[in-house]
Design an enzyme around this catalytic site. Structure first.
Site: not given
Ligand code: ATP
Length: 609
Positions: A267, A269, A274
């Protein structure tokens, strides 16, 4: 009421004594022991109140219950309760810089002068009654509930009542609590440990309950009153946020596919915020953030959009709220969403910073908990209930079993303004794993190759004074990663670059609220910074690579005895991760994983491995 503590309550001073000991220790084991013995002797009917108090909350964060007491109001109450003039109280605060110490001094002046009686009479109290946890908590609740005209006066009166009865050390913690600066550095995980020890409940059952129903007061009271078996009654409930599922990370398409068994649901990102969106049986829509705070107030438009687009009575769905350019439909930077958090001018912010929602999961629909279903079935359900609109979309997705195709899709995502892709397992066990960072979801972000493949979210645990141009601010910060296994923070670098002049000023103000005279018991460090902090502030850091280091404690002994891992050339990216609690920072295991994958890349790239 007599002087005796009503059965089913605990003297407030007993709780305060434990807090004083917690503040004095530098050892995590002592902290746990103190908490666990306090919980053991707390009567079941007030165990929730003791826990909320220690966490510095009135209710779990996601309920959004706030006291609404500013410093000014606290000073007025202190003055009323003590007979010390408001100006004297404020002067003392300017000198001491801590609302708790100020309250302690002011109340001890009252005690010495024998003052404060008149206010007790005025409030109709009997005088001489000792404060109990129940009484303190219930008064806080009344303060929180006071609203409308005259609310400020009511709050002052109630607080005056508490200060009038408080001993000086009790006043210290009451004052810190009401202005939101209790800051003991006791986290939910620390309480879970203490509960597990006090009530002899396996940690796993407690964690399961906490993932489904993150309200430690409620969980503690349930165990204390009905026994550990009652935990099995806890169910996924619309209106109560569940802990979000988290992703691991890898930096090559081939590796990702092989980890996921050769095929994945991939998917886009999105780079936004979130959002866990709930609709309860009575039709109310609530939105919770990554750290489970209720953020509905910032997104009234999203509430309306989902009401239109989702065809179900009761549900929990998950997606990303993204800032959008209304003219071009292009994504705007994540930072724009921060303007939405300003509560006062939300209508203005809504116009200026329009958003769209991209849904990617569903966890509950009309009485059915879907978290144990495989991903493909959840997706099917999402497709069934969603009527995509101009504002609510399904996250762009594709099923992919070929590394080249995955890379192509990844580049499409990037050129469409996304951060990369999320690759999700399609296996039968691909459930929604609450609160876990597992290999069912793998994030694949832009690959910097020469640099680290991803940023890290690290916790500030100490600081070194700046010199020269940086005099008067912190020149470098001691940063740590979190280890959920020990509930402690391990240092991984000292960061001094990437800060603008404004950052330096802002950080001094921000961090000084968390200053403590010694190392926090949940911090493990070989370094001795000039100043120590309660682990609270999370910053995004990027570095060149991860190296072995004898100076840092992160993953010490994992690769070589007594040698830890450190980030080389760390730099602040400018992103304050206020959306993350310290326990949501990058973990030591993730850093170990990054170290290993970086070595693998190096060996693959080297002509003579
Ligand atoms: P994490 O949430 O893993 O602790 P983070 O806040 O630094 O780390 P990333 O590492 O960039 O974020 O990646 C995870 C985040 O990506 C998710 O918490 C969500 O907010 C976002 N996200 C965006 N698109 C999607 C998707 N299709 N499925 C799941 N998460 C997604």
């Amino acid at each position: 009421m007599s002087n005796a503590v009503a059965t089913g309550d605990i003297k407030f001073i007993e709780v305060v004594k434990v807090l004083e000991s917690i503040e004095a220790t530098t050892q995590r084991t002592v902290m746990s022991r103190l908490l666990s013995s306090l919980l053991k002797k707390t009567p079941p009917s007030v165990i929730d109140k003791v826990i909320y108090f220690i966490l510095g909350q009135l209710r779990p964060d996601w309920e959004g219950v706030e006291l609404g007491v500013a410093e000014k109001l606290t000073f007025r109450a202190l003055s009323n309760a003590s007979g010390v003039s408001l100006k004297q109280v404020e002067d003392l605060y300017k000198r001491l810089g801590d609302v708790g110490e100020t309250a302690k001094r002011v109340i001890s002046m009252r005690v010495q002068q024998g003052g404060g009686k008149s206010i007790l009479e005025f409030l109709g109290g009997g005088g001489g009654e000792e404060l109990t946890m129940g009484k303190v908590y219930d008064t806080f609740m009344s303060i929180a509930r006071a609203s409308g005209e005259g609310a400020q006066d009511t709050k002052v009166k109630l607080l005056t009542y508490l200060f009038s009865r408080a001993k000086p050390e009790e006043a210290k913690y009451i004052a810190r609590f009401v202005v939101g600066r209790l800051r003991l550095g006791v986290a939910d995980m620390t309480i879970l440990d203490a509960l597990s020890d006090a009530y002899k409940v396996p940690r796993e059952s407690l964690e399961r309950a906490y993932h489904i129903y993150p309200d430690l007061g409620y969980i503690a009271r349930l165990i204390a009153q009905e026994g550990p078996a009652a935990l099995s009654k806890i169910r996924v409930t619309p209106g109560v946020p569940i802990q979000p599922m988290l992703a691991e990370r890898l930096s090559s398409a081939a590796e990702i596919l092989s980890k996921l068994g050769g095929i994945a649901m991939v998917e886009y990102k999105y780079d936004g915020e979130r959002a866990q969106i709930h609709r309860t049986r009575d039709g109310e829509v609530k939105i919770f953030s990554r750290r489970l705070e209720n953020i509905t107030h910032a997104y009234p438009d999203v509430v309306e959009y989902v009401k239109e687009a989702i065809d179900a009575k009761e549900y929990i769905v998950e997606g990303e709220i993204v800032a959008i350019d209304p003219d071009t439909g292009e994504f705007r930077p994540f930072q724009e969403l921060m303007h939405r958090k300003r509560k006062h001018d939300i209508k203005e912010a809504m116009k200026e910073y329009p958003v769209n929602v991209f849904l990617f999961d569903v966890m509950y629909v009309d009485g059915q908990d879907l978290t144990n279903l495989p991903l493909i079935d959840r997706k099917r359900k999402l497709l069934e209930i969603l009527k995509p609109s101009e504002y609510v979309h399904l996250a762009t997705w594709r099923i992919i079993d070929d590394a080249e195709e995955l890379d192509k899709f990844f580049h499409e995502a990037i050129s469409d303004g996304c951060e990369g892709v999320m690759c999700k397992s399609l296996k039968v066990d691909s459930v929604y794993e609450m609160g876990a960072r597992g290999w069912l979801w793998i994030k694949y972000k832009r690959d910097y190759r020469s640099e680290l493949t991803d940023t890290l979210d690290l916790v500030v645990v100490g600081a070194f004074w700046g010199r020269g141009k940086r005099a008067g601010t912190y020149g470098a910060l001691l940063m740590a990663a979190y280890d959920p296994k020990t509930d402690q923070f391990y240092t991984v670098c000292k960061v001094g670059s990437g800060f603008t002049d404004e950052d330096l000023v802002k950080l001094r103000q921000l961090l000084d609220q968390y200053k403590i005279p010694h190392k926090h018991p949940r911090v493990v460090s070989k370094m001795e910074p000039d100043v120590w902090f309660v682990p609270a502030v999370v910053l995004e850091i990027i570095g060149a690579e991860i190296t072995l280091s004898p100076l840092h404690t992160c993953c010490a002994g994992s690769i070589r005895p007594d040698v830890g891992l450190a980030i080389r050339f760390p730099r602040f990216t400018g992103r304050y991760r206020t959306d993350k609690s310290p326990e949501q920072a990058t973990t030591v295991d993730e850093i170990l994983e990054m170290y290993k994958s970086q070595r693998k890349v190096k060996i693959e790239e080297s002509p003579n491995p």
